[in-house]
Design a protein around this motif. Structure first.
Motif, mmCIF file in Angstrom:
data_model
loop_
_atom_site.group_PDB
_atom_site.id
_atom_site.type_symbol
_atom_site.label_atom_id
_atom_site.label_comp_id
_atom_site.label_asym_id
_atom_site.label_seq_id
_atom_site.Cartn_x
_atom_site.Cartn_y
_atom_site.Cartn_z
ATOM 1 N N GLU A 1 1.044 -1.232 -0.074
ATOM 2 C CA GLU A 1 0.167 0.016 -0.015
ATOM 3 C C GLU A 1 0.906 1.163 0.098
ATOM 4 O O GLU A 1 1.907 1.421 0.712
ATOM 5 C CB GLU A 1 -0.820 -0.036 1.288
ATOM 6 N N MET A 2 0.641 2.169 -1.018
ATOM 7 C CA MET A 2 1.649 3.264 -0.945
ATOM 8 C C MET A 2 0.824 4.429 -1.707
ATOM 9 O O MET A 2 -0.102 4.379 -2.682
ATOM 10 C CB MET A 2 2.672 3.080 -1.977
ATOM 11 N N ASN A 3 0.654 5.641 -0.941
ATOM 12 C CA ASN A 3 -0.286 6.646 -1.280
ATOM 13 C C ASN A 3 0.834 7.988 -1.257
ATOM 14 O O ASN A 3 0.980 8.885 -0.494
ATOM 15 C CB ASN A 3 -1.381 7.064 -0.520
ATOM 16 N N PRO A 4 1.537 8.357 -2.647
ATOM 17 C CA PRO A 4 2.324 9.515 -2.740
ATOM 18 C C PRO A 4 1.549 10.551 -2.592
ATOM 19 O O PRO A 4 2.170 11.681 -2.677
ATOM 20 C CB PRO A 4 2.956 9.179 -3.961
ATOM 21 N N HIS A 5 0.310 10.634 -2.386
ATOM 22 C CA HIS A 5 -0.427 11.919 -2.401
ATOM 23 C C HIS A 5 -1.324 12.531 -1.284
ATOM 24 O O HIS A 5 -2.326 12.856 -1.542
ATOM 25 C CB HIS A 5 -1.439 12.239 -4.008
ATOM 26 N N LEU A 6 -0.798 11.409 -0.362
ATOM 27 C CA LEU A 6 -1.571 11.709 0.951
ATOM 28 C C LEU A 6 -1.430 13.199 1.638
ATOM 29 O O LEU A 6 -2.325 13.655 2.288
ATOM 30 C CB LEU A 6 -1.099 10.818 1.917
ATOM 31 N N TYR B 1 3.737 0.040 2.915
ATOM 32 C CA TYR B 1 3.635 -0.999 3.952
ATOM 33 C C TYR B 1 2.779 -2.285 3.300
ATOM 34 O O TYR B 1 1.978 -2.209 2.496
ATOM 35 C CB TYR B 1 3.047 -0.494 5.214
ATOM 36 N N THR B 2 2.957 -3.515 3.997
ATOM 37 C CA THR B 2 2.150 -4.665 3.632
ATOM 38 C C THR B 2 1.781 -5.289 4.868
ATOM 39 O O THR B 2 2.777 -5.353 5.796
ATOM 40 C CB THR B 2 2.623 -5.358 2.554
ATOM 41 N N PHE B 3 0.836 -5.867 5.124
ATOM 42 C CA PHE B 3 0.400 -6.825 6.090
ATOM 43 C C PHE B 3 0.661 -8.312 5.841
ATOM 44 O O PHE B 3 0.539 -9.268 6.510
ATOM 45 C CB PHE B 3 -0.688 -6.727 6.687
ATOM 46 N N THR B 4 0.574 -8.635 4.428
ATOM 47 C CA THR B 4 0.401 -9.866 3.926
ATOM 48 C C THR B 4 1.319 -10.275 2.804
ATOM 49 O O THR B 4 2.067 -9.446 2.383
ATOM 50 C CB THR B 4 -1.288 -10.119 3.279
ATOM 51 N N ASP B 5 1.473 -11.811 2.713
ATOM 52 C CA ASP B 5 2.577 -12.308 1.623
ATOM 53 C C ASP B 5 1.816 -12.330 0.209
ATOM 54 O O ASP B 5 0.682 -11.880 -0.054
ATOM 55 C CB ASP B 5 3.259 -13.445 2.313
ATOM 56 N N LEU C 1 6.594 -2.433 -6.148
ATOM 57 C CA LEU C 1 7.500 -3.100 -5.284
ATOM 58 C C LEU C 1 7.021 -4.729 -5.346
ATOM 59 O O LEU C 1 5.808 -4.963 -5.411
ATOM 60 C CB LEU C 1 7.152 -2.628 -3.907
ATOM 61 N N PRO C 2 8.067 -5.663 -5.218
ATOM 62 C CA PRO C 2 7.862 -6.948 -5.104
ATOM 63 C C PRO C 2 7.040 -7.571 -3.874
ATOM 64 O O PRO C 2 6.984 -6.903 -2.849
ATOM 65 C CB PRO C 2 9.069 -7.635 -5.431
#
Length: 450
Positions: free
Chosen positions: A275-280, A330-334, A443-444
């Motif tokens: 999860e990424m929000n460059p416009h927050l 960030y991520t919480f899951t695989d 991102l991988p």
């Protein structure tokens, strides 16, 4: 006549609109009395410096392990303030300027102005004087109280001596010595009951630190709530109907902000996506000073919609940077959609490094506190500045994420320790490249092993 339901809805809108101001200035006050995140308290117009990189003893949500903070709360009610910055010899640093409404309105640092030494003049709203000779620029503050949030890159404990020497070069001094003392933050009426204190703080601080003209027009609609009344507080002996409307609106406003912090699931997004929000932080629509980018790409088109984005940003990442300075994922899951947990071993394989002009890192945090994770190796993050990483012959980098140190020496060199339970890593891109911002680069995912 305004109905109680209408007043409650209006109060909810006022909460969303005013939460960033109230939270920001509450943190300003707390900083000067208690400090936070490893920083000591400091009065107005003095820098507080971190003396080490964050570690698990630093109980601050998602604190970074890449930079050391240098922070000042600046009060311009006594007149302009000189800011001096040292020559960092090419090393990354940024001073981010945040007004009382949480707008990022200027930047000084490697991306924005370079790394040579300089002198800057921070001036209050409406100032019309002449800057001193030698000043590289004038930083026009939208409000008389602003926060200067500095970050100096630090390549580990052995690099702290260099950082501490640099910190001595960040100074603040009045342009006119002997000028009147600062006004500080006006206090709310002590007679206001606890359940109405948010609105009292909003009333007092909104009057002391007025926003841009279009926002002032918007806040006129809150007049029936008493938020624009001058003089004695209307909340000391408020009518029961107003109290009910304000308390109901407060609860509804909080719920609205909390809901906005939780992005809805995207059925088209692959499992394990970051999860990424460059416009927050694009809600600043009016004040574009040194180092900012004034373009439609970095502005929210709908002003009223920007108020909820601004409240969400304050709730989840107060004093965060615009995406063009740094972005966080960030991520919480695989990759299978399963919660990340230290009972398993994972890999994070970068076929090519994240596109950055400065540097990148991945940092480990536990849940639900999002604190750094204690581990025998004393390693809390890993990135392109980490010494001894082992790259593949094709230039790829495989990060090993697990609780125990890997037996294989190459894997141990690339090991990011995980906690025993659930965790949430964060990838930070400092001065991200265009492909990171427009989504061309992805991102991988983190892949479970075995």
């Amino acid at each position: 006549m305004t109905s109680s339901n209408d007043l409650s809805a209006l109060a909810a809108d006022a909460y969303v609109y005013g939460y960033p101001l109230v939270f920001d200035l509450s943190m300003v006050g707390a900083f000067m009395t208690k400090g936070f995140g490893g920083l000591p308290p400091a009065p107005f117009n003095e820098f507080a410096h971190g003396d080490q990189l964050a570690d698990p003893s630093t109980h601050f949500v998602s604190v970074n392990n890449d930079t050391v903070y240098t922070v000042a709360q600046v009060d311009l009610s006594g007149g302009p303030v000189r800011l001096r910055t040292p020559d960092t010899a090419g090393a990354y640093y940024v001073l981010q300027f945040v007004d009382a409404w949480s707008n990022n309105f200027a930047y000084v640092g490697k991306r924005a102005t370079g790394t040579e030494a300089g002198e800057w003049l921070i001036v209050p709203p409406g100032w019309t004087g002449t800057p001193p000779a030698g000043a590289r620029g004038v930083i026009e503050a939208p409000t008389s109280v602003v926060s200067v949030v500095g970050r100096n890159v630090c390549d580990g404990p052995d690099d702290m001596t260099r950082v501490r020497n640099l910190q001595k070069g960040f100074t603040l001094d009045p342009l006119h010595p002997g000028s009147p003392g600062v006004a500080g933050l006006p206090a709310p009426d002590p007679g206001v009951p606890e359940e109405l204190l948010f609105f009292e703080r909003l009333r007092v601080w909104m009057a002391e630190f007025p926003p841009a003209g279009p926002d002032q027009d918007h806040q006129e609609r809150f007049r029936p709530l008493g938020l624009l009344e001058e003089g004695p507080s209307p909340y000391v002996n408020a009518a029961p109907a107003l109290v009910r409307a304000l308390t109901a609106g407060l609860a509804e406003g909080k719920a609205r902000v909390e809901a906005a912090t939780k992005e809805p699931a995207d059925a088209e997004r692959p499992s394990g996506s970051w999860e990424m929000n460059p416009h927050l932080f694009d809600y600043n629509l009016d004040h574009f000073g040194i180092g900012t980018i004034d373009s439609p790409q970095w502005r929210i088109a709908d002003r009223e919609a920007s108020y909820l984005v601004r409240a969400t940003a304050a709730r989840t990442g107060l004093w965060g940077n615009h995406g063009y300075e740094a972005v966080y994922a960030y991520t919480f899951t695989d990759a299978d959609g399963e919660q990340l947990n230290g009972a398993r071993s994972y890999t994070l394989r970068f076929e090519e490094p994240p596109p950055v002009e400065s540097f990148w890192s991945v940092t480990m945090y536990d849940t639900p506190d999002y604190y750094l994770v204690d581990n025998p190796a004393g390693r809390y993050s890993l990135g392109d500045r980490t010494p001894g990483l082992v790259y593949g012959e094709d230039g790829s980098l495989t990060v090993v994420i697990q609780r125990e140190r890997p037996d294989d020496p190459a894997e141990a060199a690339n090991w990011l320790p995980a906690p025993a339970g659930d965790f949430r890593p964060v990838i930070r891109l400092y001065t991200p490249g265009r492909s990171a911002l427009d989504g061309t680069y992805r991102l991988p995912p983190i892949v479970a092993r075995g």
